[in-house]
Write a protein that holds these residues in place. Sequence first.
Motif, PDB file in Angstrom:
ATOM      1  N   ARG C  52       0.839  -1.206   0.000  1.00 54.51           N
ATOM      2  CA  ARG C  52       0.000   0.000   0.000  1.00 54.51           C
ATOM      3  C   ARG C  52       0.871   1.251   0.000  1.00 54.51           C
ATOM      4  O   ARG C  52       1.859   1.312   0.734  1.00 54.51           O
ATOM      5  CB  ARG C  52      -0.863   0.058   1.271  1.00 54.51           C
ATOM      6  CG  ARG C  52      -1.927  -0.980   1.399  1.00 54.51           C
ATOM      7  CD  ARG C  52      -2.356  -1.109   2.864  1.00 54.51           C
ATOM      8  NE  ARG C  52      -1.268  -1.651   3.670  1.00 54.51           N
ATOM      9  CZ  ARG C  52      -1.288  -1.787   4.987  1.00 54.51           C
ATOM     10  NH1 ARG C  52      -2.343  -1.405   5.685  1.00 54.51           N
ATOM     11  NH2 ARG C  52      -0.257  -2.288   5.634  1.00 54.51           N
ATOM     12  N   SER C  54       0.350   5.463   0.426  1.00 51.53           N
ATOM     13  CA  SER C  54      -0.530   6.617   0.625  1.00 51.53           C
ATOM     14  C   SER C  54      -0.011   7.802  -0.187  1.00 51.53           C
ATOM     15  O   SER C  54       1.197   8.041  -0.249  1.00 51.53           O
ATOM     16  CB  SER C  54      -0.569   6.995   2.107  1.00 51.53           C
ATOM     17  OG  SER C  54      -1.138   8.272   2.267  1.00 51.53           O
ATOM     18  N   ARG C  57      -0.534  14.159   1.759  1.00 52.29           N
ATOM     19  CA  ARG C  57       0.297  15.013   2.592  1.00 52.29           C
ATOM     20  C   ARG C  57      -0.342  15.094   3.971  1.00 52.29           C
ATOM     21  O   ARG C  57      -1.562  14.945   4.090  1.00 52.29           O
ATOM     22  CB  ARG C  57       0.321  16.450   2.061  1.00 52.29           C
ATOM     23  CG  ARG C  57       1.005  16.647   0.752  1.00 52.29           C
ATOM     24  CD  ARG C  57       0.652  18.039   0.222  1.00 52.29           C
ATOM     25  NE  ARG C  57       1.334  18.311  -1.013  1.00 52.29           N
ATOM     26  CZ  ARG C  57       2.526  18.903  -1.106  1.00 52.29           C
ATOM     27  NH1 ARG C  57       3.148  19.314  -0.011  1.00 52.29           N
ATOM     28  NH2 ARG C  57       3.095  19.097  -2.270  1.00 52.29           N
ATOM     29  N   PRO C  58       0.458  15.404   4.992  1.00 56.55           N
ATOM     30  CA  PRO C  58      -0.181  15.683   6.281  1.00 56.55           C
ATOM     31  C   PRO C  58      -1.068  16.921   6.162  1.00 56.55           C
ATOM     32  O   PRO C  58      -0.764  17.827   5.386  1.00 56.55           O
ATOM     33  CB  PRO C  58       1.005  15.953   7.222  1.00 56.55           C
ATOM     34  CG  PRO C  58       2.172  16.209   6.346  1.00 56.55           C
ATOM     35  CD  PRO C  58       1.917  15.517   5.041  1.00 56.55           C
ATOM     36  N   LEU C  59      -2.154  16.956   6.901  1.00 59.52           N
ATOM     37  CA  LEU C  59      -3.012  18.147   6.865  1.00 59.52           C
ATOM     38  C   LEU C  59      -2.117  19.353   7.158  1.00 59.52           C
ATOM     39  O   LEU C  59      -1.365  19.357   8.136  1.00 59.52           O
ATOM     40  CB  LEU C  59      -4.127  18.070   7.911  1.00 59.52           C
ATOM     41  CG  LEU C  59      -5.256  17.063   7.669  1.00 59.52           C
ATOM     42  CD1 LEU C  59      -6.446  17.371   8.597  1.00 59.52           C
ATOM     43  CD2 LEU C  59      -5.739  17.032   6.233  1.00 59.52           C
ATOM     44  N   GLY C 143     -17.116   5.953  -3.150  1.00 61.42           N
ATOM     45  CA  GLY C 143     -15.675   5.991  -3.341  1.00 61.42           C
ATOM     46  C   GLY C 143     -15.213   5.645  -4.743  1.00 61.42           C
ATOM     47  O   GLY C 143     -15.827   4.839  -5.449  1.00 61.42           O
ATOM     48  N   ILE C 284      -7.676   3.889  -4.544  1.00 62.87           N
ATOM     49  CA  ILE C 284      -8.845   4.035  -3.672  1.00 62.87           C
ATOM     50  C   ILE C 284      -8.886   5.463  -3.126  1.00 62.87           C
ATOM     51  O   ILE C 284      -7.933   5.904  -2.477  1.00 62.87           O
ATOM     52  CB  ILE C 284      -8.796   3.045  -2.484  1.00 62.87           C
ATOM     53  CG1 ILE C 284      -8.477   1.623  -2.966  1.00 62.87           C
ATOM     54  CG2 ILE C 284     -10.112   3.071  -1.722  1.00 62.87           C
ATOM     55  CD1 ILE C 284      -8.226   0.639  -1.833  1.00 62.87           C
ATOM     56  N   LEU C 286     -11.646   7.724  -0.984  1.00 67.23           N
ATOM     57  CA  LEU C 286     -12.921   7.677  -0.259  1.00 67.23           C
ATOM     58  C   LEU C 286     -13.198   9.019   0.393  1.00 67.23           C
ATOM     59  O   LEU C 286     -12.701   9.308   1.480  1.00 67.23           O
ATOM     60  CB  LEU C 286     -12.864   6.581   0.817  1.00 67.23           C
ATOM     61  CG  LEU C 286     -12.477   5.175   0.373  1.00 67.23           C
ATOM     62  CD1 LEU C 286     -12.488   4.220   1.566  1.00 67.23           C
ATOM     63  CD2 LEU C 286     -13.385   4.661  -0.720  1.00 67.23           C
ATOM     64  N   PRO C 287     -13.995   9.856  -0.261  1.00 69.58           N
ATOM     65  CA  PRO C 287     -14.277  11.174   0.338  1.00 69.58           C
ATOM     66  C   PRO C 287     -15.141  11.040   1.582  1.00 69.58           C
ATOM     67  O   PRO C 287     -15.980  10.140   1.668  1.00 69.58           O
ATOM     68  CB  PRO C 287     -15.040  11.907  -0.769  1.00 69.58           C
ATOM     69  CG  PRO C 287     -15.684  10.818  -1.570  1.00 69.58           C
ATOM     70  CD  PRO C 287     -14.705   9.659  -1.532  1.00 69.58           C
ATOM     71  N   LEU C 288     -14.966  11.949   2.524  1.00 65.84           N
ATOM     72  CA  LEU C 288     -15.867  11.999   3.671  1.00 65.84           C
ATOM     73  C   LEU C 288     -17.278  12.314   3.175  1.00 65.84           C
ATOM     74  O   LEU C 288     -17.464  12.963   2.154  1.00 65.84           O
ATOM     75  CB  LEU C 288     -15.412  13.070   4.672  1.00 65.84           C
ATOM     76  CG  LEU C 288     -14.042  12.831   5.303  1.00 65.84           C
ATOM     77  CD1 LEU C 288     -13.701  13.973   6.262  1.00 65.84           C
ATOM     78  CD2 LEU C 288     -13.976  11.500   6.034  1.00 65.84           C
ATOM     79  N   ALA C 297     -11.097  16.562   2.098  1.00 73.17           N
ATOM     80  CA  ALA C 297      -9.756  16.062   2.364  1.00 73.17           C
ATOM     81  C   ALA C 297      -9.814  14.547   2.237  1.00 73.17           C
ATOM     82  O   ALA C 297     -10.789  13.920   2.657  1.00 73.17           O
ATOM     83  CB  ALA C 297      -9.317  16.455   3.772  1.00 73.17           C
ATOM     84  N   VAL C 298      -8.807  13.956   1.635  1.00 72.02           N
ATOM     85  CA  VAL C 298      -8.784  12.502   1.471  1.00 72.02           C
ATOM     86  C   VAL C 298      -7.378  11.968   1.715  1.00 72.02           C
ATOM     87  O   VAL C 298      -6.406  12.718   1.714  1.00 72.02           O
ATOM     88  CB  VAL C 298      -9.232  12.063   0.049  1.00 72.02           C
ATOM     89  CG1 VAL C 298     -10.720  12.294  -0.153  1.00 72.02           C
ATOM     90  CG2 VAL C 298      -8.422  12.735  -1.041  1.00 72.02           C
ATOM     91  N   ASN C 299      -7.326  10.682   1.905  1.00 72.62           N
ATOM     92  CA  ASN C 299      -6.075   9.948   1.983  1.00 72.62           C
ATOM     93  C   ASN C 299      -6.118   8.902   0.865  1.00 72.62           C
ATOM     94  O   ASN C 299      -6.567   7.782   1.079  1.00 72.62           O
ATOM     95  CB  ASN C 299      -5.944   9.285   3.357  1.00 72.62           C
ATOM     96  CG  ASN C 299      -4.696   8.428   3.467  1.00 72.62           C
ATOM     97  OD1 ASN C 299      -3.872   8.373   2.549  1.00 72.62           O
ATOM     98  ND2 ASN C 299      -4.564   7.734   4.588  1.00 72.62           N
ATOM     99  N   VAL C 301      -5.055   6.039  -1.504  1.00 75.69           N
ATOM    100  CA  VAL C 301      -4.095   4.945  -1.335  1.00 75.69           C
ATOM    101  C   VAL C 301      -4.064   4.108  -2.614  1.00 75.69           C
ATOM    102  O   VAL C 301      -5.112   3.818  -3.208  1.00 75.69           O
ATOM    103  CB  VAL C 301      -4.466   4.082  -0.105  1.00 75.69           C
ATOM    104  CG1 VAL C 301      -3.657   2.792  -0.068  1.00 75.69           C
ATOM    105  CG2 VAL C 301      -4.234   4.875   1.188  1.00 75.69           C
TER     106      VAL C 301
END
Lengths: 304, 304, 304, 304
Positions: C52, C54, C57-59, C143, C284, C286-288, C297-299, C301
């Motif tokens: 995997r 990611s 970036r960090p928020l 997603g 992948i 997956l929006p909130l 904001a998304v992560n 992967v």
Amino acid sequence: MAPLPSEDDVRGWLAERRNWGRWGEDDQRGAFNLITPETIVEAARLVRTGVRVSLARPLPTAPGPSNPFPVIHTMHKHDHGHPSGSGESGDTVTATGHGPLMTHLDALCHVWDEHGMWNGRDPDAEIGLDGTRWGGIEQWREGFICRGILLDVPRHRGEPYVTLERPVHGSELVSIAAAGGIELRPGDAVVVYCGLAAYERENGPMRAELRPGLHASCMPVIRDWDCSLLVWDMQDLTPSGYDAAAWSVHGVLYAYGVGLVDAVVLEPLVEECHRQSRNEFLVIVLPLFIQGGTGSAVNPVAVF
Amino acid sequence: MAPLPSEDDVRGWLAERRNWGRWGEDDQRGAFNLITPETIVEAARLVRTGVRVSLARPLPTAPGPSNPFPVIHTMHKHDHGHPSGSGESGDTVTATGHGPLMTHLDALCHVWDEHGMWNGRDPDAEIGLDGTRWGGIEQWREGFICRGILLDVPRHRGEPYVTLERPVHGSELVSIAAAGGIELRPGDAVVVYCGLAAYERENGPMRAELRPGLHASCMPVIRDWDCSLLVWDMQDLTPSGYDAAAWSVHGVLYAYGVGLVDAVVLEPLVEECHRQSRNEFLVIVLPLFIQGGTGSAVNPVAVF
Amino acid sequence: MAPLPSEDDVRGWLAERRNWGRWGEDDQRGAFNLITPETIVEAARLVRTGVRVSLARPLPTAPGPSNPFPVIHTMHKHDHGHPSGSGESGDTVTATGHGPLMTHLDALCHVWDEHGMWNGRDPDAEIGLDGTRWGGIEQWREGFICRGILLDVPRHRGEPYVTLERPVHGSELVSIAAAGGIELRPGDAVVVYCGLAAYERENGPMRAELRPGLHASCMPVIRDWDCSLLVWDMQDLTPSGYDAAAWSVHGVLYAYGVGLVDAVVLEPLVEECHRQSRNEFLVIVLPLFIQGGTGSAVNPVAVF
Amino acid sequence: MAPLPSEDDVRGWLAERRNWGRWGEDDQRGAFNLITPETIVEAARLVRTGVRVSLARPLPTAPGPSNPFPVIHTMHKHDHGHPSGSGESGDTVTATGHGPLMTHLDALCHVWDEHGMWNGRDPDAEIGLDGTRWGGIEQWREGFICRGILLDVPRHRGEPYVTLERPVHGSELVSIAAAGGIELRPGDAVVVYCGLAAYERENGPMRAELRPGLHASCMPVIRDWDCSLLVWDMQDLTPSGYDAAAWSVHGVLYAYGVGLVDAVVLEPLVEECHRQSRNEFLVIVLPLFIQGGTGSAVNPVAVF
């Protein structure tokens, strides 16, 4: 006791007696205009003992039924990495306005009815994503600095607090003023004490949807007196009992241009008035300069 | 011009002349104690023409190099679903404190050096996730209500604004006061005007890390005068030129207990002073009641 | 090199080739529709090594020229007052969307031009104080789960990064795909790597108003390929050089219904692709579930 | 029914069976380590029909007893002033974590007891104003991508929902798995469905302080199974009935290193499982990359 005013009476107070146009079609300050250099000088003369009393509650950070949107207060701290060991703290505050536990001043744009906002403007046209374009809190940034008059309902009644069954009527405000030998003058801030702390000690936290307080019949009195500001601990009688508005007295905001200071703590003020055997003092309410804001958290201070 | 003070001089002003213990070991109010009923009554007597001047900038919502954490101001609006067509607007404000464009009052806990916070407390012990337990802004919730004195540096110099090459020294503050026939009294708010607007018209926005303003030598003067509050448009000379502190004058906060009002707009105040040929007025600074807060956005108002 | 496309070419790509109506007049999902059960099953088969990566970036909490509205992240902590010594931490995050340093997915409502938002809707009618009523991020809450294809521009060019002088043209995307033996399929996520980290090492932080990246000529290629998602580290060539839109390629959002994932970190993905000698993987995003939100904001992967 | 476990049993599950040190003293990932390349490849093979199901609730913006800190979602919109009529919308989200209505993943630092946080660390030392230094959500930024197993309690019981009188015991989880022919494997995500929607239809919103759900006896089962993640709609039985912890099952976070996904909607997942006669699927939970964060709002998605 006089018969209750009719639906038409209430509508009339909101529509026929309104102050729209009184200070021009483009006026966004409303009854704030009644505070003049002369009234300010007179109000300052009320400062005789130098005692200050704050009417503010702490910003309400604890959630609860009376505080649907708690203020979020969080901290920062950092070292400067300087040979002196210098460091610094800061904080972030997120505040959603007009909550029942946050001491705040409503701007003229805050409420409206089918006839429109203050001076007849259309809320759909004036209130946008970037703020309000009409009646924003920035209009009052010089601050309410005026004579304050305490009307102490519990003392007048000889009861600890106002109840839902017996709200405060306009005629009672008139009686209290008369009994105290007070003559209201244009631009005065009226501070109506209903005994909130005693009420909550016996009944638990006041609920927003079931609130003793001022009956709609107070509106024409506020209008007759030409107040600039209404400061109150219990706010509108809720439910109002009328279809003319969703509130009992909040209509003085858009109909008369009168500022409202909600969620104040009045017990220390009442005590100081009793201590000094006075019912008048200097009131100072300085809203933050929020361009296009619908109100502002404030720390109202009375000076004796 | 006198020789520059030495590193030891500056350290001495911060350490030896500090007010720690002056109002008790547990005092969290500092020079605010110098505002007494008597000084308040006297200050209120300065209200002669009833003119109010706000010193506040609008809450800074636009991002930029001088505004690293913009205030976020967003709107709400909803209908009440009531036959009267009643509706309501509101807003949410997220404000991170102490920014160079937000008019605010620093609490005593805001800065410290290796010797500690106000009255010698340890910032690591006192400042936590829930706020500060020492020197929070709530200590001053009765408000600074006191005599304000304008010291107009550009007018004294005959130049439009203070420059980095020639910061304001303590001796110059003394000269300006003397030239204006002003005798400072304990509890006064000193308002030092450096000509920020003119500076920025010619040089662009002032940068936080390169700032004309008040030299460290102003500290002992502030101390001698026993000011309660320092209101300034340019703040500390930066860089300070000393290792004794990460700032030039912010040390008066923790060493003397003097409040600081940053990011004010002074030009309208200066104009009113000139118009009325006065350099004294009533100053009112009412911080929000933020329990454990490190400062508060404010709307400081001067009344003439 | 082929001649630059004309103003009319660009207008044509935005107007004539747009996907409005392709999935019905009431469709709010756009090219997300191209992700089908079949493409999802196929994409899942790309998971062969279980690695995997990611792309987040960090928020971005640090202020700066590239981060006008920093994310505010603050902490809470409290004891439960329980015999077990139980305690709990929490935090508050305030995030303003679409910043150049926050990894995020743009919703279809995020941008528009004179012809309207996705499917021709009017932004003034659809976007209100309570959120968007059209093309909100909640439309995509199942997603993006699809095949991802890496197009590595620096490797193709033998240069460390894309420059302002030589943006990425659509023809180059086609060449890179061909050279890699890749056949794009409807619903694929295209990941265009431009070498941002190397660029910033040599040139400092990329400025929002002066940005190498993808030329407007990439639009018809994205359209031909029927991508569902475009993931990119440098975004649009800025300035675009055209009057047809305020951007070079962001128009694929409202014209074609293609999702955009901005502010990703692609170097680890590129390394893994090289390590495994692959240029396809499972993506992948997956929006909130933000009802009426303009993005999330998304992560993102990638799984190999 | 077996006798209830004793206070000492519960203490033993939290203390003696804990996973501290199992992946090294410095490990901050916990049972996330049980997700390996092999388990990821196997989990991806579960994607056979390409059906996606989101388990997320909308971010909870409405205040209420179950939502003490509502998410604040507010909008921005502006024109670019570009000949193309280009415009842009954006939004700001303020979210306070771990609320009972916000779908979120707890980080390992979220709770602790007298013995400490995950791996024995001291919360007072690790959790500071800038975030946690131990067990933050960023440790899991590659995401939980693993096999999910549905344990459907109402179906097993033949009742619509779990009640306060009859919480879910560990032995029941074992029975449900056995009845479904499921063999749990290390790294699996266990999804325990208790019938929240049906419960709330009959009983009104579930109250945080009076919650049916999983009894403490589920802990050793979670531990035996070596789950990486627990996804649940009713969470811990509350009150727990024990002094060993302030919760019934949240202790798996710090004792075993198991991730928790709270406030999910499981009905659509249950329906899809029934439709496909399956109780296993791919689960994907991708937390935002919040450095030092105590958790993250997420949009968990199951893929069949």
